[in-house]
Motif scaffolding. Structure first.
Motif, PDB file in Angstrom:
ATOM      1  N   LYS A  65      -9.604  10.774   3.513  1.00  0.00           N
ATOM      2  CA  LYS A  65      -9.105  10.477   2.551  1.00  0.00           C
ATOM      3  C   LYS A  65      -9.582   9.108   2.288  1.00  0.00           C
ATOM      4  O   LYS A  65     -10.404   8.919   1.092  1.00  0.00           O
ATOM      5  CB  LYS A  65      -8.101  10.972   1.081  1.00  0.00           C
ATOM      6  CG  LYS A  65      -8.297  10.738  -0.321  1.00  0.00           C
ATOM      7  CD  LYS A  65      -7.333  11.113  -1.136  1.00  0.00           C
ATOM      8  CE  LYS A  65      -7.107  10.486  -2.786  1.00  0.00           C
ATOM      9  NZ  LYS A  65      -6.063  10.602  -3.340  1.00  0.00           N
ATOM     10  N   ASN A  66      -8.480   8.398   3.178  1.00  0.00           N
ATOM     11  CA  ASN A  66      -8.303   7.297   3.257  1.00  0.00           C
ATOM     12  C   ASN A  66      -9.293   6.522   3.726  1.00  0.00           C
ATOM     13  O   ASN A  66     -10.548   5.619   4.101  1.00  0.00           O
ATOM     14  CB  ASN A  66      -7.462   6.399   3.220  1.00  0.00           C
ATOM     15  CG  ASN A  66      -6.660   6.504   1.926  1.00  0.00           C
ATOM     16  OD1 ASN A  66      -6.587   7.086   1.121  1.00  0.00           O
ATOM     17  ND2 ASN A  66      -5.469   6.349   1.501  1.00  0.00           N
ATOM     18  N   LEU A  98      -4.369  10.398   5.367  1.00  0.00           N
ATOM     19  CA  LEU A  98      -4.866   8.784   5.675  1.00  0.00           C
ATOM     20  C   LEU A  98      -5.917   9.086   6.496  1.00  0.00           C
ATOM     21  O   LEU A  98      -6.940   7.791   6.845  1.00  0.00           O
ATOM     22  CB  LEU A  98      -3.836   8.009   6.357  1.00  0.00           C
ATOM     23  CG  LEU A  98      -2.306   7.234   5.972  1.00  0.00           C
ATOM     24  CD1 LEU A  98      -1.652   7.191   6.524  1.00  0.00           C
ATOM     25  CD2 LEU A  98      -2.910   6.611   4.245  1.00  0.00           C
ATOM     26  N   SER A 151       1.286  -1.476  -0.254  1.00  0.00           N
ATOM     27  CA  SER A 151      -0.451  -0.317  -0.215  1.00  0.00           C
ATOM     28  C   SER A 151       1.050   0.914   0.236  1.00  0.00           C
ATOM     29  O   SER A 151       0.510   2.349  -0.480  1.00  0.00           O
ATOM     30  CB  SER A 151      -1.399  -0.036   0.896  1.00  0.00           C
ATOM     31  OG  SER A 151      -1.790  -1.378   1.507  1.00  0.00           O
ATOM     32  N   LEU A 154      -9.259   5.853   7.260  1.00  0.00           N
ATOM     33  CA  LEU A 154      -8.543   4.527   7.881  1.00  0.00           C
ATOM     34  C   LEU A 154      -8.748   4.688   9.015  1.00  0.00           C
ATOM     35  O   LEU A 154      -8.550   5.502  10.075  1.00  0.00           O
ATOM     36  CB  LEU A 154      -7.265   3.992   7.610  1.00  0.00           C
ATOM     37  CG  LEU A 154      -6.538   4.290   5.694  1.00  0.00           C
ATOM     38  CD1 LEU A 154      -5.408   4.302   5.826  1.00  0.00           C
ATOM     39  CD2 LEU A 154      -7.313   3.139   5.774  1.00  0.00           C
ATOM     40  N   GLU A 208       1.139   4.157  -2.597  1.00  0.00           N
ATOM     41  CA  GLU A 208       0.261   5.619  -2.456  1.00  0.00           C
ATOM     42  C   GLU A 208       1.546   6.609  -2.500  1.00  0.00           C
ATOM     43  O   GLU A 208       1.191   7.951  -2.930  1.00  0.00           O
ATOM     44  CB  GLU A 208      -0.045   5.570  -0.896  1.00  0.00           C
ATOM     45  CG  GLU A 208      -1.559   5.286  -0.506  1.00  0.00           C
ATOM     46  CD  GLU A 208      -1.645   4.242   0.469  1.00  0.00           C
ATOM     47  OE1 GLU A 208      -2.703   3.845   1.067  1.00  0.00           O
ATOM     48  OE2 GLU A 208      -1.200   5.058   2.096  1.00  0.00           O
TER      49      GLU A 208
END
Length: 404
Positions: free
Chosen positions: A120-121, A117, A92, A123, A96
């Protein structure tokens, strides 16, 4: 003149040509697009005037300084030092931030990456820590192998709690229409009557509201392994990789191969066999004859070429189906290890004293003697503690009445 472009790091990059440059081109980075355009105009005027580039630009960059994060992360992944469970995270990272040069990895950049992170992601904090810790180890390894590189690893400058969503992160995440993530702490234990329901479900009991009982592959092996895990605390992989020779009925001990070792290290520990496990294994083995080297449970032999990951996923899914059928909502297979830890800690001898010390429980569960894992896994229910306290309080007046 070339037009600048914005990189993943947020900086603006422009490629400028000159025949005397190494490779005929050199890339320059700037904080803003305007700075990149202005420098490009100056370079153009210098080139038209026949002015040679500065000597420091004519020298090739140091190979160690010019590497991007993709190269550095791959080095760590191929070093043999990264844990196998870390490889998916490293993949990952390469996808990225693989194109980001090491020289651009500043504290400001790593802080922006952490925020990306989250926003946007989207997580969870634990997933963010896995990413950043893997990146930090990759950069550390690169610096150890290239001592001429003068560079401070910005990952080591991140404050404690960096992975938790701050107030600003929460606003940005909610504005993006996403949910703020938090670490999930598992403390699910079996409630009264749940073990009996699970045993019934794995034994083929049919619920009144269902057309048939469960027909999971494995037969009584699934039931026996459930009892083994809930009474001993073995990890799922440690349980289904047992061989017949690791079961010693005379010594009442199970020799377990730990599933938490890597780099080829093999470690065994002896787990005492509780009477419940002793009876379950004897009943199970009475239905089949196995050689000492044979697998105790048949799950690794269901198909050819099965990997441990595949077998683990299959068994986790089957137990989840069984727990749902039994009405034990929210229960996962790994929760049984929490349950077993509490049962070892709560076990008392015939005199009413605690049977095992904390160091002994750590050894049984496969943790180091000074580990704090037992405290993390100990999910003592407040209702159980209150019941124990009130039972003692109510028994006291009776004892005083008898004494008088």
């Amino acid at each position: 003149m070339a037009r600048p472009r914005q990189r993943e790091s947020g900086k603006w990059e422009i490629g400028l040509r000159h025949p005397s440059l190494p490779g005929g081109r050199k890339y320059f980075s700037f904080d803003t697009e305007a700075e990149a355009i202005s420098y490009g105009e100056q370079w153009k005027l210098m080139k038209l005037a026949g002015v040679a580039p500065p000597d420091e630009l004519l020298k090739p960059a140091s190979p160690a300084n010019s590497k991007n994060l993709g190269f550095i992360v791959r080095q760590w992944a191929n070093s043999g030092l990264a844990a196998p469970s870390q490889h998916s995270v490293l993949g990952s990272l390469i996808a990225e931030v693989g194109s980001v040069p090491l020289a651009d990895v500043t504290y400001a950049w790593i802080a922006q990456y952490v925020q990306r992170l989250k926003v946007k992601n989207n997580l969870a904090p634990n997933s963010i820590r896995h990413r950043i810790q893997a990146l930090g180890r990759s950069i550390d390894e690169h610096l150890r192998n290239n001592p001429e590189v003068v560079f401070v690893n910005p990952v080591r400058l991140l404050p404690k709690g960096y992975s938790t969503y701050s107030a600003l992160d929460q606003k940005l995440t909610e504005a993006a229409g996403k949910k703020v993530k938090e670490d999930v702490s598992r403390d699910r234990r079996l409630f009264p009557g749940e073990q009996e329901k699970i045993v019934a479900a794995l034994s083929g009991f049919q619920r009144e509201d269902r057309e048939r009982g469960l027909m999971l592959l494995g037969g009584n092996a699934l039931l026996t392994m459930f009892l083994l895990i809930v009474y001993s605390g073995l990890r799922l992989r440690e349980a289904y990789t047992l061989t017949r020779g690791q079961i010693d009925f005379d010594a009442k001990v199970i020799r377990v191969r730990s599933s938490k070792q890597w780099r080829g290290k093999v470690v065994f520990r002896d787990v005492p066999m509780r009477p419940e496990v002793h009876r379950a294994l004897q009943s199970y083995l009475s239905t089949r004859r196995l050689l000492p080297a044979a697998n105790l449970f048949p799950f690794m032999d269901e198909d050819e070429g099965l990997t441990l990951t595949t077998v683990t996923a299959r068994l986790s899914s089957r137990y989840l189906i069984a727990f749902t059928y039994a009405g034990c909502e929210g229960l996962h297979e790994h929760d049984l290890r929490h349950e077993a830890t509490c049962r070892w800690l709560e076990l008392r001898d015939a005199t009413g004293n605690w049977m095992f010390r904390l160091e002994e429980v750590n050894r049984i569960m496969g943790w180091s003697s000074n580990s704090t894992m037992a405290q993390r896994y100990a999910s003592f229910r407040g209702a159980d503690l209150a019941q124990r306290m009130w039972a003692t309080s109510e028994a006291a007046p009776e004892a005083r009445a008898v004494a008088t």
